[in-house]
Enzyme design. Sequence first.
Site, PDB file in Angstrom:
ATOM      1  N   GLN A  13      23.518 -19.520  98.041  1.00  0.00           N
ATOM      2  CA  GLN A  13      23.123 -20.574  98.980  1.00  0.00           C
ATOM      3  C   GLN A  13      21.762 -20.297  99.611  1.00  0.00           C
ATOM      4  O   GLN A  13      21.165 -21.213 100.194  1.00  0.00           O
ATOM      5  CB  GLN A  13      24.178 -20.729 100.075  1.00  0.00           C
ATOM      6  N   CYS A  70      27.187 -22.957 103.325  1.00  0.00           N
ATOM      7  CA  CYS A  70      28.326 -22.335 102.657  1.00  0.00           C
ATOM      8  C   CYS A  70      29.477 -23.312 102.464  1.00  0.00           C
ATOM      9  O   CYS A  70      30.219 -23.208 101.485  1.00  0.00           O
ATOM     10  CB  CYS A  70      28.803 -21.109 103.426  1.00  0.00           C
ATOM     11  N   HIS A 129      32.125 -18.439 108.182  1.00  0.00           N
ATOM     12  CA  HIS A 129      31.705 -18.588 106.788  1.00  0.00           C
ATOM     13  C   HIS A 129      32.827 -19.247 105.994  1.00  0.00           C
ATOM     14  O   HIS A 129      34.014 -19.071 106.325  1.00  0.00           O
ATOM     15  CB  HIS A 129      31.394 -17.203 106.216  1.00  0.00           C
TER      16      HIS A 129
END
Lengths: 370, 145
Positions: free
Chosen positions: A96, A102, A242
């Site tokens: 990414q 993400c 995340h």
Amino acid sequence: MAEGINLDGIQEAVQEAGALWEPGETSMTQLSKTEREKRLGFTPPPGEKSLEEMDAALSSGEVTVEHESAASVGAPASFDLRNVGGRSYVTSIKNQGGCGSCVAFGSIASVESTAAFERRDPNLVLDLSEAQLFYCWAKAEGRNCGNGWWPERAFINIRDKGVTFEDYFPYTAGDQNCNVNADWPNRNAKIATMQQLTSTAAMKDWISTHGAISACFLVYNDFFSYRSGIYRHVTGSLAGGHCVSIVGYDDAGGFWICKNSWGTGWGEQGYFCIAYGQCGIETYSGPWGVSGVVLTQWLSNRQVVGLWAHESQRNAWVYLSGAGGGWRKLSPTDDDVLLTMLADMVAAKAASRPVNVFDQGGTISLAYVL
Amino acid sequence: MASIETEPHPTELPPDSGSQVGNGAGTTVQPPRDFGELTSELLAGAAGASTLEAAPTLEPSTIAGAAGDGIGLWQSNKQVDALYSTYAARFSWMHVAGGPWRRFSPVSDSGVAALALLAAHARDRGRPVNYREEADQLVHEMYVW
């Protein structure tokens, strides 16, 4: 020396804790603290605990996870979509870069895996556009590289609008305009359904039945140095949130197998294992599974390998060779359309001539015989 | 939790079906010139196959001896050596080599015509068929490879 990361201290703490993972230098530890945190793009949705609240809830035991065996739902005790009977249903590791995207990567990784696994076709290797998902659909909701997103909205957009293929909007890291190929409505994937998975048993059942799922969790500073093994948080402060794709699990070892989007220079060639119950991975804003990945695209230069017809009205199918081939239904718009198209397919098969067809979610709506 | 398609559909795979598969990228062809003029209604209609409809269930690799998912008797890897039709509506037949004449189920115009098209191709090219017949001795669905 990694900025803000004391590798020696982490190694010592892991050893003292008897944790079963190996810390070390990774592509993430080589970045500055600011650059690392750019790669954490999960923002809790409205109504969900903030990262700090979730951290506190996990520490205090307010949030706990009930561990249910895969056997309780008839799922295999261990399962890895990278090796199901020698076949892989996971696409390649992506990166990414310096953008909090993400969610787009974790969501699309799950869609790509589900598309292949639900068809039991390991050769269906989709490459969908994280760029469109993030720089078009997330951007329209006010999200960007700096403030991130959450999976539920990503999947709603994929379900309702679709996401095109990588070649129609290749990903580069950094906020940008929605510069997608104008033909994208004719080349995209959608999902039929999305499902929040509210138990560990449901997660295992979904992975072993449909494919990879999307999950989010808290990242602590020791995670950046993960090299291999079964991660559990040992030391270091909260760095952010995340999202990744869970591609497998192992009840005997007590861990999830996850596909990350930090490139192959981190973890186990881009993958990691995380112990059950760690960092909120089973409970934080998800996880989500998807089902029924519908592809719309031109299939070109294919051979007609087989035909099938049924007594019911306007129900004939053609089996196409090649990438993403298999059975496709001929358009049932009316008798004329169906029978004309079937005659074309018969002609192609009889002469072994290639066909180009427009596959609209499994139904052929346009066809050439060449 | 699964939402498995339940409409009838083919289940067999073609012989030697281990062909290359990918994302289709790079194989895109230009649509016909009038493609952009197609209405969204047309495209939506074309994609609107009911999930309750019949669909194939066999794969070409199971050409010989495989059964489909329909109830009834499957006849596999057969040769069609004759065809028959008359002025009567929905009255088309095929003859199976070494076996009987079999009429195509007259449930629908398009069903009979589609089955007859497949049988004609099988007869023309000597291609094998798998078909399902019931106690009524009608052909209800058929594959040709």
